[in-house]
Design a protein around this motif. Sequence first.
Motif, PDB file in Angstrom:
ATOM      1  N   GLU A 343      38.116 -24.074  39.217  1.00 10.82           N
ATOM      2  CA  GLU A 343      37.513 -22.904  38.580  1.00 10.82           C
ATOM      3  C   GLU A 343      38.357 -21.653  38.715  1.00 10.82           C
ATOM      4  O   GLU A 343      38.090 -20.638  38.053  1.00 10.82           O
ATOM      5  CB  GLU A 343      36.120 -22.658  39.168  1.00 10.82           C
ATOM      6  N   GLY A 344      39.341 -21.681  39.570  1.00 11.45           N
ATOM      7  CA  GLY A 344      40.204 -20.524  39.772  1.00 11.45           C
ATOM      8  C   GLY A 344      40.762 -20.533  41.176  1.00 11.45           C
ATOM      9  O   GLY A 344      40.242 -21.220  42.062  1.00 11.45           O
ATOM     10  N   PRO A 345      41.824 -19.772  41.418  1.00  9.14           N
ATOM     11  CA  PRO A 345      42.449 -19.782  42.741  1.00  9.14           C
ATOM     12  C   PRO A 345      41.576 -19.126  43.803  1.00  9.14           C
ATOM     13  O   PRO A 345      40.826 -18.188  43.539  1.00  9.14           O
ATOM     14  CB  PRO A 345      43.740 -18.979  42.520  1.00  9.14           C
ATOM     15  N   ASP A 430      50.958 -15.893  38.503  1.00 10.56           N
ATOM     16  CA  ASP A 430      51.287 -15.621  37.102  1.00 10.56           C
ATOM     17  C   ASP A 430      50.061 -15.105  36.333  1.00 10.56           C
ATOM     18  O   ASP A 430      49.856 -15.449  35.171  1.00 10.56           O
ATOM     19  CB  ASP A 430      51.859 -16.869  36.416  1.00 10.56           C
ATOM     20  N   PHE A 431      49.263 -14.283  36.998  1.00 11.46           N
ATOM     21  CA  PHE A 431      48.174 -13.586  36.315  1.00 11.46           C
ATOM     22  C   PHE A 431      48.768 -12.343  35.670  1.00 11.46           C
ATOM     23  O   PHE A 431      49.134 -11.390  36.343  1.00 11.46           O
ATOM     24  CB  PHE A 431      47.085 -13.174  37.325  1.00 11.46           C
ATOM     25  N   ARG A 432      48.840 -12.355  34.347  1.00 12.57           N
ATOM     26  CA  ARG A 432      49.438 -11.228  33.645  1.00 12.57           C
ATOM     27  C   ARG A 432      48.422 -10.122  33.435  1.00 12.57           C
ATOM     28  O   ARG A 432      47.272 -10.194  33.871  1.00 12.57           O
ATOM     29  CB  ARG A 432      50.018 -11.703  32.315  1.00 12.57           C
ATOM     30  N   THR A 433      48.815  -9.090  32.716  1.00  9.09           N
ATOM     31  CA  THR A 433      47.977  -7.909  32.541  1.00  9.09           C
ATOM     32  C   THR A 433      46.631  -8.243  31.945  1.00  9.09           C
ATOM     33  O   THR A 433      45.609  -7.656  32.298  1.00  9.09           O
ATOM     34  CB  THR A 433      48.696  -6.883  31.641  1.00  9.09           C
ATOM     35  N   ASP A 434      46.575  -9.210  31.037  1.00  9.05           N
ATOM     36  CA  ASP A 434      45.309  -9.546  30.390  1.00  9.05           C
ATOM     37  C   ASP A 434      44.500 -10.558  31.196  1.00  9.05           C
ATOM     38  O   ASP A 434      43.443 -10.995  30.766  1.00  9.05           O
ATOM     39  CB  ASP A 434      45.546 -10.091  28.981  1.00  9.05           C
ATOM     40  N   GLY A 435      44.993 -10.924  32.373  1.00  8.56           N
ATOM     41  CA  GLY A 435      44.221 -11.822  33.239  1.00  8.56           C
ATOM     42  C   GLY A 435      44.700 -13.251  33.170  1.00  8.56           C
ATOM     43  O   GLY A 435      44.817 -13.914  34.171  1.00  8.56           O
ATOM     44  N   ARG A 436      45.017 -13.752  31.977  1.00  8.43           N
ATOM     45  CA  ARG A 436      45.474 -15.128  31.840  1.00  8.43           C
ATOM     46  C   ARG A 436      46.549 -15.194  30.771  1.00  8.43           C
ATOM     47  O   ARG A 436      46.575 -14.374  29.854  1.00  8.43           O
ATOM     48  CB  ARG A 436      44.322 -16.044  31.433  1.00  8.43           C
ATOM     49  N   PRO A 442      39.860 -12.183  31.392  1.00 10.07           N
ATOM     50  CA  PRO A 442      40.338 -12.195  32.773  1.00 10.07           C
ATOM     51  C   PRO A 442      39.905 -13.442  33.525  1.00 10.07           C
ATOM     52  O   PRO A 442      38.772 -13.904  33.412  1.00 10.07           O
ATOM     53  CB  PRO A 442      39.706 -10.931  33.370  1.00 10.07           C
ATOM     54  N   GLY A 443      40.832 -13.998  34.297  1.00  7.96           N
ATOM     55  CA  GLY A 443      40.546 -15.217  35.033  1.00  7.96           C
ATOM     56  C   GLY A 443      39.732 -14.939  36.281  1.00  7.96           C
ATOM     57  O   GLY A 443      39.634 -13.814  36.761  1.00  7.96           O
ATOM     58  N   ALA A 475      41.644  -9.731  36.775  1.00 12.21           N
ATOM     59  CA  ALA A 475      40.866 -10.876  37.251  1.00 12.21           C
ATOM     60  C   ALA A 475      39.446 -10.461  37.597  1.00 12.21           C
ATOM     61  O   ALA A 475      39.187  -9.310  37.937  1.00 12.21           O
ATOM     62  CB  ALA A 475      41.533 -11.494  38.485  1.00 12.21           C
ATOM     63  N   VAL A 476      38.550 -11.429  37.492  1.00  9.72           N
ATOM     64  CA  VAL A 476      37.171 -11.269  37.965  1.00  9.72           C
ATOM     65  C   VAL A 476      37.145 -11.774  39.404  1.00  9.72           C
ATOM     66  O   VAL A 476      37.270 -12.970  39.656  1.00  9.72           O
ATOM     67  CB  VAL A 476      36.180 -12.059  37.091  1.00  9.72           C
TER      68      VAL A 476
END
Length: 705
Positions: A343-345, A430-436, A442-443, A475-476
């Motif tokens: 689900e995410g890091p 590698d979370f970029r400005t837009d989150g993913r 956002p991730g 990110a969330v």
Amino acid sequence: MTNHPPTLASPKPPGAPPPHLGEPARAARRAVDATPAGHPNLVQRNAVLASVRRLELIGAADVAAPAPGVLDGGGGRRSTRRERRAVRAWVRATAEAYATTPEGHALRGLALLNHGSALGTRAVTEGDPHALAAAIDLYRKAASDPTMDVSVRVGCAHLWALSVIGGGESRSPDDHAAAMEPFRLAVELLPRTASYRIGRMDRARQLGKFAGLAQDAAACALELADPELALRLLEQGRGVLLAQALDARTDTTDLLSRLPDELAAEYARLIPQLDRPEAAAFIASGPAGAGHSGPGTPLAGEDRHALAERWDRLVAAIRREPGYGDFLRLPRTAEMLAGLGDEGPVVMVNISPLRCDALVLREGRVRCVPLTGLSHAEVVRRADAFLVAVRTAGDAGLPLSRQRDAQSDIRETLAWLWTAVAEPVLDALDFRTDGRPGGESPGRMWWIPTGPLTALPLHAAGRHENDGDNLLDRAVSSYAPTVHSLVHARRRQTAGPDRRPTVPTAPLVVAVPAPPGAELVPLEGARAEAALLAARPGARLLLDEQAVRRTVLDALPHHPWVHFACHAVAADGRAATGQVLLHDHDTAPLTLTDIARLRLPAAELAYLSACETTRGRGEYADEALHITGAFHMAGFTHVIGTLWAVDDDTSRELADHFYSAFAPRHPFPGRTAHALHTAVRALRDADEGYRLNPSLWAPYIHVGP
């Protein structure tokens, strides 16, 4: 005579001048000299003399408490002549105490520990390698002795490891390899210091003595390039009380069905009893009386010991059954990683004087991201200064200039968190400005901070003015106390559909804007929050005098969704335990201990619109002993809490934003963290004034899957 020196040599309060210990020291010396060899009081009197000599050293060195100094840079500073004299006197006194305390005596372990500490301090202040070797031998002897008190063994194993590593630039891989044996022993023994034989807060105090042990052990493992071992040490040595609660709340129906009937029955009998309150504490509203032993009945000390012995025997018996060798043991690393899913890091940030790192758990692997711009001392300093800043920023009685300066300090801390922690981690992910990648929303990511970092808002790291780089836009973020607790919460969330209600979820709303006698500013926004939620289908509102401890505790098991809009007192240096201020708080306080011992299998969301609910005492930072953690421990899968005091109007506005994201019938489609994230961003972006005042929007956090 025996009691005279401790009275005169009581520990000085913080900031007080060094005590004058000449007379207590002379009195203690006279008491020892007047006691013949073999006299039953000689052991105690020698222990008193050693304690006075230690206090003399504290005064001479102007420190809170002398330690081996292997990690604090003590070996690099020049000791004074007065300090060296005090160290030698302490060494002589502890040597005498150790020599006169026979094997098997209750004070033998403490005498050994004290003499080792004195020798270790001498090794630092005088650069004496023989003293260091002698200290290590004593630590090893005590730590390896199964007859010693387990707390002494843990303390000695920790000091053994730190002494082996040494300080300065001379550390080598061989030193760290040699230190892993005592580190692993200390962490393995640590949960035994929090036995069910003592009450919850006594267990917490025992664990608080060893704050930082797991982080030091993990840092040593990372020096040896073993991130999986570091993860296991952190999980085994942090959140011990939480792990006990999760073990008691885990659904073991299927597991126990394969056990012999007598073992399964004993397990079913003991589990509800183990977390009963201490005598003269919490009494539930259910029937109680002579012979009643329900979960709310106070538990006398002798009964607690008997239950603990039964529990230990039961667990040992279950583990002897085929296939049950790991019963209630920490899951293996592979099992924990598998339980996290994709689900995410998950990012554990380990803060130790040895080194600071982020352990990134992703796709079944553990990756170490060294945080070379971070140090334990800097985190401690920043956390202390940040607490002062948020309190200054929220104090309407101070000049506006001081409040603006405090907001500037808060923004600077958020920028530092970005540079030192968040940015290196996001770059590794590698979370970029837009989150993913690819422009998706956002991730998700989860933070597990350790030690002093738990007091800082990692989720708000960044430069928020002028659209600067910041975590909120990438990110969330959610938090978890431990990986084990996060895995447990995810399993609850993904449980079978029978857990989901088929009728509208009826929220419990508790609002006490002005608790009697508290002398706090009334929360007018709390009434508005209560009115907003009371309109939900089936809502039950407990307002003002209706919101008393007994009523709230009785109501909680019947509502998977609760919202508190009231004042709270954090469990920090000002209060022994945190509490929610209800109408009867002065006679029947609702404490975090009351909440944590609840078992609420249907609980889903607790929204705590109150001040400092996620703030606790520093020594308990890794045990999640705060109000937010208590609700999570009680069974609430998702908890929204606060890191510091919150603004009344802002809290009402945030709640409005948050609940607007959900349908009226059931607000739990797994988007709780997203709803909070969206609400916080909406507040921050409302105008430039909000961006420049992060104390208003940054305290709110989500704990859960």
